[in-house]
Design a protein around this motif. Structure first.
Motif, PDB file in Angstrom:
ATOM      1  N   ASN A  65       0.817  -1.205   0.000  1.00 48.04           N
ATOM      2  CA  ASN A  65       0.000   0.000   0.000  1.00 48.04           C
ATOM      3  C   ASN A  65       0.854   1.260   0.000  1.00 48.04           C
ATOM      4  N   MET A  66       0.305   2.321  -0.565  1.00 48.36           N
ATOM      5  CA  MET A  66       0.901   3.630  -0.380  1.00 48.36           C
ATOM      6  C   MET A  66       0.759   4.029   1.087  1.00 48.36           C
ATOM      7  N   PRO A  67       1.614   4.908   1.609  1.00 46.88           N
ATOM      8  CA  PRO A  67       1.506   5.311   3.007  1.00 46.88           C
ATOM      9  C   PRO A  67       0.118   5.880   3.304  1.00 46.88           C
ATOM     10  N   PRO A  68      -0.490   5.492   4.444  1.00 51.27           N
ATOM     11  CA  PRO A  68      -1.837   5.952   4.763  1.00 51.27           C
ATOM     12  C   PRO A  68      -1.884   7.239   5.566  1.00 51.27           C
ATOM     13  N   GLY A  69      -0.730   7.766   5.951  1.00 50.59           N
ATOM     14  CA  GLY A  69      -0.695   8.856   6.911  1.00 50.59           C
ATOM     15  C   GLY A  69      -0.423   8.301   8.295  1.00 50.59           C
ATOM     16  N   ASP A  70      -0.951   8.946   9.299  1.00 54.20           N
ATOM     17  CA  ASP A  70      -0.763   8.512  10.687  1.00 54.20           C
ATOM     18  C   ASP A  70      -1.834   7.482  11.039  1.00 54.20           C
ATOM     19  N   TRP A  71      -1.494   6.208  10.880  1.00 46.53           N
ATOM     20  CA  TRP A  71      -2.470   5.136  11.105  1.00 46.53           C
ATOM     21  C   TRP A  71      -2.998   5.149  12.539  1.00 46.53           C
ATOM     22  N   ALA A  72      -2.120   5.359  13.495  1.00 43.98           N
ATOM     23  CA  ALA A  72      -2.521   5.347  14.900  1.00 43.98           C
ATOM     24  C   ALA A  72      -3.508   6.469  15.219  1.00 43.98           C
ATOM     25  N   ALA A  73      -3.415   7.552  14.461  1.00 45.14           N
ATOM     26  CA  ALA A  73      -4.323   8.686  14.668  1.00 45.14           C
ATOM     27  C   ALA A  73      -5.611   8.553  13.875  1.00 45.14           C
ATOM     28  N   GLY A  74      -5.734   7.476  13.095  1.00 40.34           N
ATOM     29  CA  GLY A  74      -6.962   7.245  12.344  1.00 40.34           C
ATOM     30  C   GLY A  74      -6.881   7.518  10.865  1.00 40.34           C
ATOM     31  N   ASP A  75      -5.722   7.938  10.362  1.00 45.44           N
ATOM     32  CA  ASP A  75      -5.594   8.171   8.920  1.00 45.44           C
ATOM     33  C   ASP A  75      -5.671   6.860   8.157  1.00 45.44           C
ATOM     34  N   ARG A  76      -6.387   6.893   7.053  1.00 45.15           N
ATOM     35  CA  ARG A  76      -6.483   5.734   6.174  1.00 45.15           C
ATOM     36  C   ARG A  76      -6.285   6.166   4.727  1.00 45.15           C
ATOM     37  N   GLY A  77      -5.338   7.051   4.533  1.00 48.40           N
ATOM     38  CA  GLY A  77      -5.076   7.625   3.227  1.00 48.40           C
ATOM     39  C   GLY A  77      -5.635   9.026   3.114  1.00 48.40           C
ATOM     40  N   TYR A  78      -5.108   9.777   2.134  1.00 40.63           N
ATOM     41  CA  TYR A  78      -5.516  11.173   1.942  1.00 40.63           C
ATOM     42  C   TYR A  78      -6.196  11.426   0.600  1.00 40.63           C
ATOM     43  N   ALA A  79      -6.359  10.414  -0.226  1.00 40.28           N
ATOM     44  CA  ALA A  79      -6.740  10.629  -1.623  1.00 40.28           C
ATOM     45  C   ALA A  79      -8.070  11.354  -1.792  1.00 40.28           C
ATOM     46  N   ALA A  80      -9.022  11.144  -0.886  1.00 42.04           N
ATOM     47  CA  ALA A  80     -10.344  11.767  -1.021  1.00 42.04           C
ATOM     48  C   ALA A  80     -10.535  12.937  -0.069  1.00 42.04           C
ATOM     49  N   LEU A  81      -9.464  13.425   0.527  1.00 42.57           N
ATOM     50  CA  LEU A  81      -9.579  14.470   1.542  1.00 42.57           C
ATOM     51  C   LEU A  81      -9.232  15.840   0.957  1.00 42.57           C
ATOM     52  N   PRO A  82     -10.232  16.688   0.739  1.00 40.56           N
ATOM     53  CA  PRO A  82      -9.952  18.052   0.263  1.00 40.56           C
ATOM     54  C   PRO A  82      -9.027  18.774   1.243  1.00 40.56           C
ATOM     55  N   GLY A  83      -8.071  19.487   0.696  1.00 39.22           N
ATOM     56  CA  GLY A  83      -7.132  20.216   1.526  1.00 39.22           C
ATOM     57  C   GLY A  83      -5.909  19.426   1.931  1.00 39.22           C
ATOM     58  N   ARG A  84      -5.877  18.135   1.604  1.00 40.38           N
ATOM     59  CA  ARG A  84      -4.722  17.306   1.951  1.00 40.38           C
ATOM     60  C   ARG A  84      -3.966  16.824   0.709  1.00 40.38           C
ATOM     61  N   GLN A  85      -4.134  17.556  -0.377  1.00 42.94           N
ATOM     62  CA  GLN A  85      -3.521  17.115  -1.628  1.00 42.94           C
ATOM     63  C   GLN A  85      -1.997  17.080  -1.551  1.00 42.94           C
TER      64      GLN A  85
END
Length: 255
Positions: free
Chosen positions: A60-80
């Motif tokens: 997988n591509m990195p999901p962000g901070d998994w422990a903090a609840g990130d599961r990827g940024y692809a659909a998150l406006p402002g996190r491009q």
């Protein structure tokens, strides 16, 4: 019988990650996959693969901070910007490890939100172009809401529609049999319908996500159908062993 790839994030946890490659090879696997290799230098992962004599199938591509609840940024406006950083990091690893596929996680977002939809499609285009440049395929995977509440991509038909709309030759579907059964059922018809766009397949029993053959599905029949449909890729064994990993591999001989 399909070619199986051991998921080293879930399987062979009896030994450290670096030793799981050889453990998988000794158990008869010719390929492996894993969720995230980024806790280890890419050069080390490549060496473990080479020494064990197994091929990489997917990560997988990195999901962000998994422990903090990130599961990827692809659909998150402002996190491009964050998203593009994860793509570039994954590509750096893919160049060295040599994986045929990278899975792009969508993130936790409302699947009906117009801004999230636009952001996701823009992200897909960026990632598909970037991975195509290094000859690595890009896959997207719908995930069920029971295991991944709030995940943006939670429907197989919607995933297929997105792939058709983008019409990018480097973009394929990751068809996880476990997620498909929980979300829609009708696994065999789904495989038959979507085989032209499938890049990678994963399996686990339903509902407990253990070894194939221990749940409600006729997994042996599903694997037979994959052969009949001409699927030539790997089937990732993304399951949680009920006990010792090797002791639980009898299902492979049974089919």
């Amino acid at each position: 019988m399909p070619r199986f790839a051991a998921n080293l994030t879930m399987m062979f946890n009896e030994v450290p990650f670096s030793q799981r490659f050889k453990a998988a090879a000794d158990a008869g696997f010719g390929a492996v996959e894993f969720l995230f290799p980024y806790d280890h230098p890419a050069e080390s992962v490549a060496e473990w693969l080479q020494v064990a004599g197994v091929r990489p199938a997917l990560f997988n591509m990195p999901p962000g901070d998994w422990a903090a609840g990130d599961r990827g940024y692809a659909a998150l406006p402002g996190r491009q910007e964050d998203f593009r950083h994860t793509v570039n990091k994954a590509i750096d690893y893919a160049r060295i490890i040599g994986t045929p596929f990278l899975h792009m996680m969508a993130g936790i977002a409302d699947g009906t939100d117009a801004a999230a939809k636009r952001t996701y499609r823009d992200s897909l285009k960026f990632a598909a172009d970037a991975t195509a440049e290094i000859g690595v395929g890009l896959v997207i995977e719908p995930l069920n809401k029971r295991d991944m509440p709030g995940y943006f991509l939670d429907d197989f038909d919607r995933a297929a529609d997105i792939i058709a709309e983008l019409d990018h030759p480097n973009l394929k579907l990751q068809f996880d049999i476990y997620h498909r059964q929980i979300m829609h059922g009708d696994v065999l018809k789904g495989l038959e319908k979507m085989m032209p766009i499938i890049g990678h397949i994963q399996t686990a029993s339903v509902p407990k996500r253990n070894e194939p053959g221990t749940g409600e599905l006729n997994d042996a029949r599903i694997f037979q159908v994959l052969d009949e449909l001409g699927y030539g890729g790997y089937v990732g064994c993304e399951y949680r062993p009920t006990g010792d990993t090797v002791a639980g591999l009898g299902w492979m001989q049974a089919i």
